[in-house]
Design an enzyme around this catalytic site. Sequence first.
Site, PDB file in Angstrom:
ATOM      1  N   CYS A 179       0.883  -1.182   0.000  1.00  0.00           N
ATOM      2  CA  CYS A 179       0.000   0.000   0.000  1.00  0.00           C
ATOM      3  C   CYS A 179       0.910   1.218   0.000  1.00  0.00           C
ATOM      4  CB  CYS A 179      -0.914  -0.007   1.222  1.00  0.00           C
ATOM      5  SG  CYS A 179      -1.868  -1.522   1.440  1.00  0.00           S
ATOM      6  N   ALA A 180       1.480   1.539  -1.153  1.00  0.00           N
ATOM      7  CA  ALA A 180       2.673   2.381  -1.197  1.00  0.00           C
ATOM      8  C   ALA A 180       2.426   3.882  -1.241  1.00  0.00           C
ATOM      9  CB  ALA A 180       3.530   1.970  -2.402  1.00  0.00           C
ATOM     10  N   ALA A 181       1.310   4.342  -1.853  1.00  0.00           N
ATOM     11  CA  ALA A 181       1.126   5.787  -2.039  1.00  0.00           C
ATOM     12  C   ALA A 181       1.013   6.486  -0.683  1.00  0.00           C
ATOM     13  CB  ALA A 181      -0.121   6.050  -2.882  1.00  0.00           C
ATOM     14  N   PRO A 182       1.534   7.721  -0.550  1.00  0.00           N
ATOM     15  CA  PRO A 182       2.105   8.564  -1.597  1.00  0.00           C
ATOM     16  C   PRO A 182       3.551   8.274  -1.950  1.00  0.00           C
ATOM     17  CG  PRO A 182       2.065   9.773   0.445  1.00  0.00           C
ATOM     18  CD  PRO A 182       1.405   8.450   0.725  1.00  0.00           C
ATOM     19  N   GLY A 183       4.281   7.447  -1.169  1.00  0.00           N
ATOM     20  CA  GLY A 183       5.562   6.973  -1.648  1.00  0.00           C
ATOM     21  C   GLY A 183       6.799   7.339  -0.853  1.00  0.00           C
ATOM     22  N   SER A 184       6.664   7.970   0.312  1.00  0.00           N
ATOM     23  CA  SER A 184       7.856   8.327   1.082  1.00  0.00           C
ATOM     24  C   SER A 184       8.614   7.092   1.544  1.00  0.00           C
ATOM     25  CB  SER A 184       7.465   9.175   2.297  1.00  0.00           C
ATOM     26  OG  SER A 184       6.891  10.388   1.888  1.00  0.00           O
ATOM     27  N   LYS A 185       7.881   6.074   1.994  1.00  0.00           N
ATOM     28  CA  LYS A 185       8.544   4.841   2.437  1.00  0.00           C
ATOM     29  C   LYS A 185       9.138   4.098   1.243  1.00  0.00           C
ATOM     30  CE  LYS A 185       5.265   4.293   6.272  1.00  0.00           C
ATOM     31  NZ  LYS A 185       4.301   5.336   5.823  1.00  0.00           N
ATOM     32  N   ASP A 237      -5.603  -4.145  -5.929  1.00  0.00           N
ATOM     33  CA  ASP A 237      -6.100  -4.268  -4.570  1.00  0.00           C
ATOM     34  C   ASP A 237      -5.096  -5.126  -3.797  1.00  0.00           C
ATOM     35  OD1 ASP A 237      -7.384  -5.124  -2.233  1.00  0.00           O
ATOM     36  OD2 ASP A 237      -9.361  -5.085  -3.161  1.00  0.00           O
ATOM     37  N   CYS A 316      -0.752   3.884  11.249  1.00  0.00           N
ATOM     38  CA  CYS A 316      -0.621   5.135  12.006  1.00  0.00           C
ATOM     39  C   CYS A 316      -1.811   5.246  12.956  1.00  0.00           C
ATOM     40  CB  CYS A 316      -0.505   6.340  11.082  1.00  0.00           C
ATOM     41  SG  CYS A 316      -1.806   6.483   9.863  1.00  0.00           S
TER      42      CYS A 316
END
Length: 792
Positions: A179-185, A237, A316
Amino acid sequence: MGRRARERRRPLRREGGGGGGGGGEQAGWSGGYPEIVKENALFERYYREQAVVPAAEWDAFMAALREPLPATLRITGYKSHAREIRQCLKERFFAELRGLRVDGQEVEMPQPLSWYPEELAWHTNLSRKILRKSPQLEKFHQFLVSETECGNISRQEAVSMIPPLLLNVNPHHKILDMCAAPGSKTAQLIEMLHADMNDPFPEGFVIANDVDNKRCYLLVHQAKRLNSPCIMVVNHDASSIPNLQIDVDGKKEVLFYDRILCDVPCSGDGTMRKNIDVWKKWTTQNSLQLHGLQLRIATRGVEQLAEGGRMVYSTCSLNPIENEAVIAALLEKSQGALELADVSSELPGLKRMPGITKWKVMLKDGQWFEEWKDVPLNRQTQIRPTMFPVKDEEKLKAMNLERCLRILPHHQNTGGFFVAVLIKKSPMPWNKRQPKVHQKLPQRTEDAEVTTMNADDGSEDTAEEPTLAENEESKKMQESQNSDTEQSKKGGVCGPPPSKKMKMFGFKEDPFVFLPEDDPLFEPIQKFYALDPSFPKMNLLTRTQEGKKRQLYMVSKELRNVLLNNSEKMKVINTGIKVWSRNSDGEQFGCAFRLAQEGIYTLYPFIHARIINVCLEDVKILLTQENPFLSKFSSETQKKVKDMAMGSIVLKYDPDPEKPDELQCPIVLCGWQGKTSLRAFVPKNERLHYLRMMGVEVFKAKRKEEESEGKTEEEGQYGAAQTEEGMDVEDKEHDLVTKMEAEIGEESSHSPVEGSAMEVENKIEDLGKFSKNNNNHVSQESKDSDTNDVKD
């Protein structure tokens, strides 16, 4: 909204007053909107009862939640000039903050995060709003924006940096970010792959997935700033992401990942300091409706994890229903195939609370349940057995739930966060059989083409397929999962698991077409740049099925393998980095393709011709003047250029260790040699970055450029301006994305709360509508301009 409507609203906003209760960040919510009171009696009752926070620390915990979240930033660690950026921050910008007061508040000196390696992450008590709006901090803010656009800095919440660090990534690891977005990790993971800057093609790769098609494009912008050939963005998904296959010695085998980041959608109550709308919208219903989805995503993750591999589950949220309950259910389901890793010795300096072993379930009306047997029938669609702690003390002890870690806001002035690190010791119990090995692949003789099709997934997964018993259990749970589905849809998070046929949505992407070995396009390129025989030309691809190839991209050998063997299973949004761009006048100079700055650090080790070594003063001239005459450069540079044919060149600066006061990191620039001039083709913000590192003041130049609206850098005198059609479309899309990212900041992909998630959706919708108006899709050819890589 029309112009007149906007004009009518402006006076209201000016008269609106101070917003929510306490601190600069809250001013961002002011302007005519009702004040958000930072009180929620149900929230306090719930967490007091769960004993997530020690009783003696309760007041400090609540006080911290009501304070604005500090701004934090991370320096991109793998780049050779990370040290220079750190010095620049400490000596030039942080020093200027000493004694500064903004809006009556004294600015504290930024401090490095004690647990982040090499002082590459910093935090300050400055809120995002103050950074953006304060005239005293304009210079510092422009530095942050410019360096962020170059990919050298990420403005990222401190707790968000923890999961990638606990994955312990090595350059050879195959990684899935579910579940990558927005992509900082995701950006952190890419950095870790490229820990060795001398290796342009590490063996590992990152497949970054997100269920939201529009957020995938924000993810692309984040990933592209790091210019890696080892990243692929896909759109699925996460709870039913397909099994992929790769070619191993001529046979197809199932791809299992060495590392998986499972940063799932959550209620987001750990983000109350940033998303203050959570205060009034918080209810226990959010966690009850997300629990099933979180468990399904985590289950799908461990199914695709290699034996001995590591998966980090994170949210979070502080809620045990979304955290320990999910982990306990997963461990029980695994029957010993999984174990929680003890990471107490990792990240020294990080204050953490252990996971809890006892908790209760509460309905939104405040009714508590301690055991599943107490739940009445009419509530069993909202509450399910996996939400309760395990009653068997021996089983509970074997789970080691205390190895989970929870970050509380008042301990280190951060947001709230939960992390669990899982190790896979053996196949999942419903996957005991070995994956099938398919027949040997036929030799490819024609163009290898991979298309991202809007097609149904009719493939048969050969591994990690639940047994009949598992399917029956899933069927029984289906009715109770229906409530998840509706809430997930409303909240902007991952939706229900799809039916057997995969549903594709969003833009139809251009195809990925790999260059065949005998493509006549490559020979003049190889000759012109004297490419090393080891250059992996089979990894070159285009996004054009027919007609002239305008851009050439490159992926690693491992990602090429994934693309070729999974064209009908994956919806690929983006992959590869641009290495060459067609130059309409280039053929008369011996090569129709000029080098692209985006991919120069990947290409440079293979290039043996058309390289000009330049001194520091030459670099300054190249970066500050548009098209300088050769006479302005050093005599050594003029001699090197004299006998070289016109066309695309590489400009290389090597630091002099005997001059420690000068820039001590190498620089590689793409350039163009004309008849009487020499110039660099470098994006604006990258120019500013290098100039800053050399000690050149660029603040005024930056402001002048911003004031000159509509003015863009000219491409070269030999037709480089015509290298891409649709440049205006890309510039407009770039502006939309930049504005959108600046407004939403580093938004979490977790939160289903309407006030935060829906704002993101609305902003992204603007980009989607614009793209659809341009033939339903801004082609990848125009998206990937050298001058338009941006960062939020």
